[in-house]
Design an enzyme around this catalytic site. Structure first.
Site, PDB file in Angstrom:
ATOM      1  N   ASP A 118      60.033 -11.680  -0.276  1.00 16.94           N
ATOM      2  CA  ASP A 118      59.740 -10.482   0.145  1.00 16.94           C
ATOM      3  C   ASP A 118      60.544  -9.854   1.385  1.00 16.94           C
ATOM      4  O   ASP A 118      60.318  -8.856   1.863  1.00 16.94           O
ATOM      5  CB  ASP A 118      58.195 -10.242   0.286  1.00 16.94           C
ATOM      6  CG  ASP A 118      57.623 -11.400   1.238  1.00 16.94           C
ATOM      7  OD1 ASP A 118      58.284 -11.720   2.211  1.00 16.94           O
ATOM      8  OD2 ASP A 118      56.549 -11.845   1.090  1.00 16.94           O
ATOM      9  N   HIS A 150      63.887 -19.373  -2.550  1.00 21.12           N
ATOM     10  CA  HIS A 150      63.871 -18.656  -4.008  1.00 21.12           C
ATOM     11  C   HIS A 150      64.525 -17.326  -4.014  1.00 21.12           C
ATOM     12  O   HIS A 150      64.343 -16.439  -4.721  1.00 21.12           O
ATOM     13  CB  HIS A 150      62.440 -18.654  -4.252  1.00 21.12           C
ATOM     14  CG  HIS A 150      61.690 -19.787  -4.805  1.00 21.12           C
ATOM     15  ND1 HIS A 150      60.317 -20.057  -4.811  1.00 21.12           N
ATOM     16  CD2 HIS A 150      62.318 -21.169  -4.756  1.00 21.12           C
ATOM     17  CE1 HIS A 150      60.339 -21.445  -4.965  1.00 21.12           C
ATOM     18  NE2 HIS A 150      61.283 -21.997  -4.867  1.00 21.12           N
TER      19      HIS A 150
HETATM   20  P1  NAD Z   1      50.791 -19.889  -4.822  1.00 21.18           P
HETATM   21  O1  NAD Z   1      50.471 -18.592  -5.248  1.00 21.18           O
HETATM   22  O2  NAD Z   1      51.049 -21.010  -5.636  1.00 21.18           O
HETATM   23  O3  NAD Z   1      50.005 -20.347  -3.475  1.00 21.18           O
HETATM   24  C1  NAD Z   1      49.629 -19.524  -2.464  1.00 21.18           C
HETATM   25  C2  NAD Z   1      48.627 -20.459  -1.428  1.00 21.18           C
HETATM   26  O4  NAD Z   1      48.230 -19.552  -0.646  1.00 21.18           O
HETATM   27  C3  NAD Z   1      47.167 -20.921  -2.348  1.00 21.18           C
HETATM   28  O5  NAD Z   1      47.060 -22.089  -2.296  1.00 21.18           O
HETATM   29  C4  NAD Z   1      46.214 -20.062  -1.391  1.00 21.18           C
HETATM   30  O6  NAD Z   1      45.123 -20.850  -1.232  1.00 21.18           O
HETATM   31  C5  NAD Z   1      46.988 -19.630  -0.334  1.00 21.18           C
HETATM   32  N1  NAD Z   1      46.551 -18.552   0.513  1.00 21.18           N
HETATM   33  C6  NAD Z   1      46.626 -17.347  -0.102  1.00 21.18           C
HETATM   34  N2  NAD Z   1      46.290 -16.332   0.957  1.00 21.18           N
HETATM   35  C7  NAD Z   1      45.675 -16.951   1.972  1.00 21.18           C
HETATM   36  C8  NAD Z   1      45.322 -16.529   3.223  1.00 21.18           C
HETATM   37  N3  NAD Z   1      45.234 -15.418   3.702  1.00 21.18           N
HETATM   38  N4  NAD Z   1      44.950 -17.444   4.062  1.00 21.18           N
HETATM   39  C9  NAD Z   1      45.155 -19.028   3.924  1.00 21.18           C
HETATM   40  N5  NAD Z   1      45.700 -19.172   2.534  1.00 21.18           N
HETATM   41  C10 NAD Z   1      46.026 -18.342   1.806  1.00 21.18           C
HETATM   42  O7  NAD Z   1      52.305 -19.654  -3.788  1.00 21.18           O
HETATM   43  P2  NAD Z   1      53.499 -20.359  -3.453  1.00 21.18           P
HETATM   44  O8  NAD Z   1      53.130 -21.931  -3.089  1.00 21.18           O
HETATM   45  O9  NAD Z   1      54.484 -19.911  -2.500  1.00 21.18           O
HETATM   46  O10 NAD Z   1      54.261 -20.426  -4.952  1.00 21.18           O
HETATM   47  C11 NAD Z   1      55.308 -20.573  -5.171  1.00 21.18           C
HETATM   48  C12 NAD Z   1      55.906 -19.311  -5.895  1.00 21.18           C
HETATM   49  O11 NAD Z   1      55.114 -18.044  -5.349  1.00 21.18           O
HETATM   50  C13 NAD Z   1      57.200 -19.140  -5.204  1.00 21.18           C
HETATM   51  O12 NAD Z   1      58.133 -19.304  -6.233  1.00 21.18           O
HETATM   52  C14 NAD Z   1      57.195 -17.686  -4.560  1.00 21.18           C
HETATM   53  O13 NAD Z   1      58.729 -17.594  -5.013  1.00 21.18           O
HETATM   54  C15 NAD Z   1      56.166 -17.080  -5.409  1.00 21.18           C
HETATM   55  N6  NAD Z   1      55.674 -15.873  -4.716  1.00 21.18           N
HETATM   56  C16 NAD Z   1      56.226 -15.183  -3.705  1.00 21.18           C
HETATM   57  C17 NAD Z   1      55.551 -13.932  -3.136  1.00 21.18           C
HETATM   58  C18 NAD Z   1      56.179 -13.432  -2.015  1.00 21.18           C
HETATM   59  O14 NAD Z   1      57.186 -13.354  -1.890  1.00 21.18           O
HETATM   60  N7  NAD Z   1      55.304 -12.629  -1.282  1.00 21.18           N
HETATM   61  C19 NAD Z   1      54.348 -13.650  -4.132  1.00 21.18           C
HETATM   62  C20 NAD Z   1      53.960 -14.208  -5.105  1.00 21.18           C
HETATM   63  C21 NAD Z   1      54.580 -15.377  -5.530  1.00 21.18           C
END
Ligand code: NAD
Length: 254
Positions: A101, A116
Site C-alpha cells: 500500500d 511483496h
Molecule cells: P495477515 O492478514 O495474515 O495478518 C495480519 C495480522 O495483523 C493478524 O494476525 C492480526 O491479528 C493483526 N492485526 C490486524 N489489525 C491489527 C491491529 N489493529 N492491531 C494489532 N494487530 C492487528 O497479514 P500478513 O501477515 O501481512 O499476510 C501476508 C499478506 O497480506 C502479505 O502478502 C501482504 O502482501 C498482504 N496484504 C497486504 C495489505 C496491505 O498492503 N495493506 C493488505 C492485506 C494483505
C-alpha cells in the site's frame, strides 16, 4: 514486556522491523486473515496467485479495482507514523514490509524493503511497457482486463508479488539485515507467509533479540524473546512514550 521491548529498541544499533497487513487496518485497509479480512470474501488463489491472474485476468481486475480506491486514498496510521519517527530518531537497518500500500513511505519511512512489491505501477507482460497503476485501473473500468497502451495486449500485471512468484531482488537486503540485526520486531503480521516470515527464524538463528507485536497469536510466539498482544495503536502509543519519540510534525515544527 512493553518496557523490555522499549529498552531493546533504545539500546539497539541494528534494528529490523518487519510489518504486515495489521499495521494498515487502522488506515481502513482490511488485512487478509483476521475475522474481517479479505480472505473471508474470496479464495486467495483466485485473486492473489500467479495462476489465478493468468487463468482469469478480468476477475483479478474486478476484485482489485474495488480495493484499489481504498488503498490509493488511505492515509498512514499510528504504526506507520511511529516507525517513521523511530527511523528518524534512531535509524533502522531496514523496514521490511509485506504491504503493497506504500503507507510506510507516505508516513516518511526511508529505508523500506517492499518484499511483496507495490501497487504503484503495472508492467505489460507482452511488451514490457510500465505504467502508473492508477490509469490502468481507470481503463479497466472495474470490469475487464485493461489493454496495454503500447501493444494493446491484455496482460498488464501490477507490481505486486502474487502467490507462486519470486520475491524482488531487494528482499536480499532484508535477509542480510535480519542476519546482522541486534533486534528484530515483527508487527501486525500473522507470520504465515514465506519467505518473509522466515526472517524471524533467521534473526533468532543469528542471535538477535526478537519480538512480536500483534493482536492474534503467531507460529513464532514461543520462539521469540517477547510477545506483546493487543491493538497496535495502543502498543505504539506506549512505546512512543517510553522512547520519548516526538511526532514528526512537532519535530519539524511543521
Ligand atoms: P495477515 O492478514 O495474515 O495478518 C495480519 C495480522 O495483523 C493478524 O494476525 C492480526 O491479528 C493483526 N492485526 C490486524 N489489525 C491489527 C491491529 N489493529 N492491531 C494489532 N494487530 C492487528 O497479514 P500478513 O501477515 O501481512 O499476510 C501476508 C499478506 O497480506 C502479505 O502478502 C501482504 O502482501 C498482504 N496484504 C497486504 C495489505 C496491505 O498492503 N495493506 C493488505 C492485506 C494483505
Amino acid at each position: 514486556m512493553i518496557d523490555t521491548l522499549a529498552k531493546a529498541l533504545r539500546e539497539s544499533r541494528q534494528t529490523v522491523v518487519l510489518t504486515g497487513a495489521g499495521v494498515s487496518t487502522e488506515s481502513g485497509i482490511p488485512d487478509f486473515r483476521s475475522d474481517a479480512g479479505m480472505w473471508g470474501e474470496v479464495d486467495p488463489m483466485d485473486v492473489a496467485s500467479a495462476e489465478g491472474y493468468a487463468s482469469d485476468t478480468a476477475r483479478f481486475y474486478r476484485f482489485w479495482s474495488q480495493k484499489f480506491g481504498v488503498i490509493a486514498t488511505a492515509a498512514p496510521g499510528p504504526t506507520h507514523r511511529f516507525l517513521a519517527d523511530l527511523e528518524a530518531a534512531k535509524g533502522l537497518s531496514c523496514l521490511v514490509t509485506q504491504n503493497i500500500d506504500g503507507l510506510h513511505q507516505k508516513a516518511g519511512s526511508k529505508n523500506v524493503v517492499e518484499a511483496h512489491g507495490s501497487f504503484r505501477t503495472a508492467t505489460c507482460l507482452s511488451c514490457g511497457e510500465v505504467e502508473e497503476i492508477a490509469t490502468v485501473f481507470e481503463r479497466s473500468g472495474g470490469e475487464r482486463a485493461p489493454q496495454c497502451r503500447k501493444c494493446g495486449g491484455r496482460r498488464l500485471k501490477p507490481g505486486v508479488v502474487l502467490f507462486g512468484e519470486m520475491l524482488p531482488a531487494e528482499f536480499a537486503l532484508g535477509e542480510k539485515a535480519a542476519d546482522e540485526a541486534e533486534v528484530l520486531v515483527a508487527m501486525g503480521s500473522s507470520l504465515g507467509v514465506y519467505p518473509v516470515a522466515g526472517l524471524v527464524a533467521r534473526a533468532i538463528r543469528a542471535g538477535a533479540r526478537t519480538f512480536i507485536v500483534n493482536r492474534d497469536g503467531t507460529p513464532f510466539d514461543d520462539e521469540v524473546e517477547g510477545v506483546v498482544h493487543g491493538e497496535l495503536k495502543d502498543i505504539v502509543g506506549a512505546l512512543r512514550q517510553r522512547l520519548e519519540l516526538k511526532p514528526s510534525r512537532e519535530r519539524t515544527g511543521a
